[in-house]
Each structure stands twice: as structure tokens, then as C-alpha cells.
Design a protein around this motif. Structure first.
Motif, short mmCIF file in Angstrom:
data_model
loop_
_atom_site.label_atom_id
_atom_site.label_comp_id
_atom_site.label_asym_id
_atom_site.label_seq_id
_atom_site.Cartn_x
_atom_site.Cartn_y
_atom_site.Cartn_z
N ASP A 122 0.83 -1.20 0.00
CA ASP A 122 0.00 0.00 0.00
C ASP A 122 0.86 1.25 0.00
OD1 ASP A 122 -2.77 1.01 0.13
OD2 ASP A 122 -2.14 1.86 2.05
N ALA A 123 1.95 1.23 0.77
CA ALA A 123 2.85 2.38 0.83
C ALA A 123 3.55 2.59 -0.51
CB ALA A 123 3.87 2.19 1.94
N GLU A 124 3.93 1.49 -1.16
CA GLU A 124 4.60 1.59 -2.45
C GLU A 124 3.68 2.15 -3.53
OE1 GLU A 124 5.94 -2.36 -3.07
OE2 GLU A 124 7.47 -2.25 -1.50
N ALA A 125 2.37 1.98 -3.33
CA ALA A 125 1.40 2.51 -4.28
C ALA A 125 1.17 4.01 -4.10
CB ALA A 125 0.07 1.77 -4.15
N GLY A 126 1.84 4.59 -3.08
CA GLY A 126 1.74 6.02 -2.85
C GLY A 126 0.65 6.42 -1.90
N ALA A 127 0.01 5.46 -1.25
CA ALA A 127 -1.06 5.77 -0.32
C ALA A 127 -0.49 6.20 1.03
CB ALA A 127 -1.97 4.56 -0.13
N ASN A 128 -1.27 6.96 1.77
CA ASN A 128 -0.87 7.33 3.12
C ASN A 128 -0.97 6.12 4.02
OD1 ASN A 128 -0.49 10.06 2.45
ND2 ASN A 128 -2.69 10.47 2.71
N PRO A 129 -0.02 5.92 4.94
CA PRO A 129 -0.07 4.76 5.83
C PRO A 129 -1.38 4.72 6.61
CG PRO A 129 2.03 5.90 6.00
CD PRO A 129 1.15 6.78 5.19
N ARG A 130 -1.99 3.55 6.66
CA ARG A 130 -3.24 3.39 7.42
C ARG A 130 -3.02 2.35 8.51
NH1 ARG A 130 -7.82 5.47 4.91
NH2 ARG A 130 -9.02 4.22 6.39
N PRO A 131 -3.66 2.53 9.66
CA PRO A 131 -3.43 1.60 10.78
C PRO A 131 -4.32 0.37 10.73
CG PRO A 131 -4.86 3.38 11.49
CD PRO A 131 -4.50 3.66 10.05
N ASP A 132 -5.27 0.31 9.80
CA ASP A 132 -6.29 -0.73 9.88
C ASP A 132 -6.10 -1.85 8.87
OD1 ASP A 132 -6.80 0.90 7.78
OD2 ASP A 132 -8.92 1.22 8.19
N VAL A 133 -4.89 -2.37 8.77
CA VAL A 133 -4.66 -3.57 7.98
C VAL A 133 -5.31 -4.73 8.72
CG1 VAL A 133 -2.98 -5.17 7.03
CG2 VAL A 133 -2.51 -2.71 7.01
N PHE A 134 -6.24 -5.40 8.06
CA PHE A 134 -6.92 -6.54 8.66
C PHE A 134 -6.19 -7.81 8.28
CE2 PHE A 134 -9.71 -10.05 7.29
CZ PHE A 134 -10.12 -10.51 8.52
N GLY A 135 -6.08 -8.73 9.22
CA GLY A 135 -5.42 -9.99 8.91
C GLY A 135 -5.78 -11.08 9.88
N PHE A 136 -5.60 -12.31 9.44
CA PHE A 136 -5.82 -13.46 10.31
C PHE A 136 -5.01 -14.63 9.77
CE2 PHE A 136 -8.83 -14.34 6.94
CZ PHE A 136 -8.81 -15.72 6.82
N GLU A 137 -4.86 -15.63 10.59
CA GLU A 137 -4.24 -16.88 10.16
C GLU A 137 -4.97 -18.03 10.80
OE1 GLU A 137 -0.26 -17.54 11.95
OE2 GLU A 137 -0.55 -15.50 12.73
N GLY A 138 -4.91 -19.17 10.17
CA GLY A 138 -5.62 -20.32 10.71
C GLY A 138 -5.19 -21.60 10.02
N GLU A 139 -5.64 -22.69 10.57
CA GLU A 139 -5.35 -24.03 10.05
C GLU A 139 -6.66 -24.74 9.77
OE1 GLU A 139 -2.86 -28.09 11.32
OE2 GLU A 139 -2.95 -26.35 12.65
N ASP A 140 -6.69 -25.51 8.70
CA ASP A 140 -7.89 -26.27 8.35
C ASP A 140 -7.47 -27.65 7.88
OD1 ASP A 140 -10.30 -27.30 7.19
OD2 ASP A 140 -11.04 -25.24 7.01
N ALA A 141 -7.91 -28.66 8.63
CA ALA A 141 -7.52 -30.03 8.32
C ALA A 141 -8.06 -30.48 6.96
CB ALA A 141 -8.01 -30.97 9.41
N ARG A 142 -9.16 -29.88 6.52
CA ARG A 142 -9.74 -30.29 5.25
C ARG A 142 -8.82 -30.02 4.07
NH1 ARG A 142 -15.19 -27.01 5.27
NH2 ARG A 142 -13.70 -25.49 6.13
N MET A 143 -8.00 -28.99 4.18
CA MET A 143 -7.06 -28.69 3.10
C MET A 143 -5.64 -29.09 3.47
SD MET A 143 -6.69 -24.55 3.13
CE MET A 143 -5.42 -23.73 4.15
N ALA A 144 -5.49 -29.71 4.64
CA ALA A 144 -4.17 -30.17 5.10
C ALA A 144 -3.15 -29.06 5.03
CB ALA A 144 -3.70 -31.38 4.32
N GLY A 145 -3.49 -27.93 5.67
CA GLY A 145 -2.57 -26.82 5.63
C GLY A 145 -3.05 -25.62 6.41
#
Length: 390
Positions: A235-258
Motif C-alpha cells: 500500500d505504501a509503495e502505491a503512494g497511499a498514506n499509511p493506514r493503521p487498519d490492515v486486517f489480517g488473520f491466520e488459521g489451520e484447516d484439516a480439510r485442506m491439510a494446511g
């Protein structure tokens, strides 16, 4: 096989094996004898060291472009107490697909993944040094052939340059008889390693260039927030002003084995940047992980709009282009058995990944909307207004 003016039978067949086959047809193993093949050679060696870090056997990787044209790749992992390492020698002297088993804890760095043997065969000289527990093992090869029949084992000294007293260093010199150029671009490798560090939070990787006349230059990459840092940087490389609200998560799911790691940000640019990776390999043509991501985002946005009775919300899912306008996102999945469609591994094909990623994105993004209703309303209202203006 005989024809007029031509005779050919089994006696004329010459079978090339091992390093001879690699040197005879190098393009079959590294893609080309130009820059592309040169970088492939470097990444095959880096792949082994990164695998040591991701497996928990090492803490960092250091790559050095030496002033004499060589490349040094070092890690601080302990292998076999620093003594004779049969597995490492096997990788150097025989075909060994990649640096270890494929799985969610491995990073795909080089597209063909033929490992150290090809790098050894296509280097005019290669030296490997393993240190640990007060011992040192060194072996040297010339164009794939062992030039020292005995291994050197002795007391570890400070002159070896290892603060921890353990690790593996592979130094190699790409063969000028094979490659059109042996000059590695510092910016090209730096960007490759930066991306790798974004996608693997436990990885610290440095690149040092000893070649410049005006002094050594060095970069070190390590990102504690993983793909969230990746999205913020894009986002910064695209010239946008830095924003604090980057949303993210991580998780595991046995159905996809990963596992999956997702981050996104609606910025102020009208251009979308959505990047997908499978086991750290860039899937430039997309695949099921990106399809699932889009499904999940559309579902979360539509649900939020309907819950608030926003006008025209009923057909938001029919024009998803408005939803993804100005969106910057990274979708990284790490699978035990990634299935790529096509020889270039640019398209991920695991069918179950789409469902798993879609459900996870809808759930986590929906929760984020509930926790940040004002920001969510701003995003959804912008999408709705954009539709009304069509």
C-alpha cells in the motif's frame, strides 16, 4: 533404425547421467543459461538454508555476493555435530528433489527444485563447510566432481567466523563456461528475499554485497507481522498514506491439510493488488486460494450491507469488481500437498482450498466488521455509492 543414407542403432546411443547430463543440457535443469538460470542456481542453494530455518534447526540465513564472483550461503543450524554429513553430501552428488520433503513447513523458492546437485554441477567450484560441537567438516568440488577424497575434521576456531560455533556454509562460483553472465543483481535478489521474509515470519535473511568499489552494502529482512507487513508495504509503495487498519488473520484447516494467512486493506487507490502464494511460491495466475478469498470477501461485504438495510445491497455479489476496487491483499496458503496446474506452478489447483479459505475469510472479516462498524460502513458505503453512480 535404418533409412537411405542413414544408419542408426543402439550402438549410437550415448546415455548421459549425473553431472554430465546437467552440464550437457543446463537449460533443462535451471531454465536457461542467461540471468534466469543464474538466479535459479542461487535460489536452489538458498532453498536448503531456508528449509533449515523453517524446520526449526536454524535461526537465520545469510547470503553474500563475494568480490571474486562467488556466492556464499550460510545458516547457523547444527547438522550432525559438524562432522561428516551423509545427507548433505547426497544432495550435492546425486539428484535430490529439493532440500527436503514438500509440506507446509517448506518454502518453494526455485521453480524446479532440483536441489544442490544441479548447483554443484553448474559451478566451476563449490565448497561446503559444516561446523558444530568443536568440529569442522569441509569438502570441495569442481564442476560436480569431488576434488578432495578425504574430509577435514579439526578443532573449531574463531577464524571460522561463526559466533554460535555451528552452521553450514556453501560457497560456489557459477561456471563461466555455462552461463552467459555470472553477475547477480543485488536489487533482484534483495526483493526476492524480502518477499520470502514477509511470507515466513520466523525467517531472518540477509543479503550482503562485497563487490561495490564504494563499500559493502547489506540488507536484513525480518517481519514480525508477516503478511500484514506485506500488505502495508504494498500500500505504501502505491503512494497511499499509511493506514493503521490492515486486517489480517491466520488459521489451520484439516480439510485442506494446511494453513492460511490473509491480510487486506482498502486504500485510496482505484487499483487492486491481490497477490496469492502457495508454500511461499507466487501463483501469478491465481488459483483456488484466490478464488476462495474473493468468495469470502463478497459474502462478508454483502452480509454486512444487508444487515444494515443498505439500498442496492441485494445485488452487491453480482458486481464484485466494485468490492475489489482499491483493495490490497495477500493470501498465503501452506499445504502439505500443493497441487499446481501447469508446468510453471503459476496456478493452484487444490479444490478444497477454495471452500476453506472462503469460509475463513467470511468469518474473520465479518467479525472485524462487527468490531469496527464505522470503518466497515465507510467501506461498504463507498461500494454502494459507486454502484449508484454507474
Amino acid at each position: 533404425m535404418r533409412a537411405e543414407g542413414m544408419e542408426y542403432d543402439a550402438a549410437d546411443i550415448k546415455v548421459l547421467e549425473g553431472w554430465e547430463a546437467v552440464r550437457k543440457r543446463p537449460g533443462m535443469y535451471v531454465g536457461s543459461t542467461g540471468e534466469r538460470g543464474l538466479y535459479h542456481l542461487v535460489l536452489d542453494v538458498v532453498d536448503r538454508a531456508v528449509g533449515e530455518v523453517l524446520a526449526g534447526r536454524a535461526g537465520f540465513v545469510d547470503v553474500t555476493l563475494a568480490s571474486d564472483g562467488g556466492v556464499r550461503v550460510a545458516d547457523d543450524g547444527a547438522r550432525g555435530g559438524g562432522a561428516y554429513d551423509a545427507d548433505l553430501e547426497a544432495q550435492l552428488t546425486s539428484f535430490h528433489m529439493g532440500s527436503g520433503p514438500i509440506g507446509r513447513r517448506t518454502a518453494v523458492i526455485a521453480p524446479f527444485g532440483l536441489g544442490l546437485f544441479v548447483a554443484n554441477a553448474l559451478s566451476s567450484r563449490l565448497m561446503v563447510e559444516v561446523r558444530g560441537e568443536g568440529t569442522r567438516w569441509v569438502k570441495e568440488y569442481a564442476r560436480g566432481v569431488d576434488i578432495e577424497q578425504t574430509d577435514t575434521v579439526g578443532q573449531l576456531t574463531g577464524d571460522l567466523g561463526s559466533a554460535t560455533g555451528s552452521g553450514t556454509t556453501i560457497s560456489f562460483w557459477p561456471d563461466t563456461e555455462i552461463f552467459e553472465t555470472t553477475w547477480c543483481s543485488f536489487p533482484v535478489l534483495a526483493e526476492c528475499f524480502r518477499q520470502l521474509a514477509f511470507l515466513n515470519r520466523g525467517l531472518a535473511i540477509s543479503l550482503t554485497d562485497e563487490r561495490p568499489a564504494d563499500g559493502v552494502r547489506r540488507v536484513l529482512y525480518q517481519f514480525p507481522d508477516g503478511v500484514r507487513d506485506f500488505v502495508a508495504a504494498l500500500d505504501a509503495e502505491a503512494g497511499a498514506n499509511p493506514r493503521p487498519d490492515v486486517f489480517g488473520f491466520e488459521g489451520e484447516d484439516a480439510r485442506m491439510a494446511g494453513t492460511m494467512e490473509v491480510a487486506l486493506l482498502w486504500g485510496h487507490s482505484r487499483d487492486a493488488q491481490i497477490r496469492g502464494f502457495a508454500n511461499s511460491w507466487a501463483t501469478r495466475e491465481g488459483g483456488t486460494h484466490l478464488d476462495g478469498f474473493r468468495d469470502g470477501v463478497v459474502a462478508a461485504i454483502t452480509e454486512f450491507a444487508r444487515e444494515r438495510g443498505l439500498p442496492t445491497a441485494s445485488d452487491l455479489d453480482a458486481r464484485a469488481d466494485l468490492i475489489f476496487e482499491s483493495l490490497t491483499a495477500v493470501v498465503s496458503v501452506k499445504l502439505d500437498q500443493p497441487e499446481y496446474l501447469g508446468a510453471t506452478s503459476a496456478l493452484l489447483g487444490n479444490a478444497e482450498v477454495r471452500i476453506c479459505v472462503a469460509e475463513a475469510v467470511q468469518k474473520h472479516l465479518g467479525n472485524w466488521f462487527a468490531e469496527h462498524p464505522e470503518r466497515a460502513a465507510e467501506i461498504v458505503n463507498r461500494i454502494v455509492r459507486g454502484r449508484d453512480q454507474d
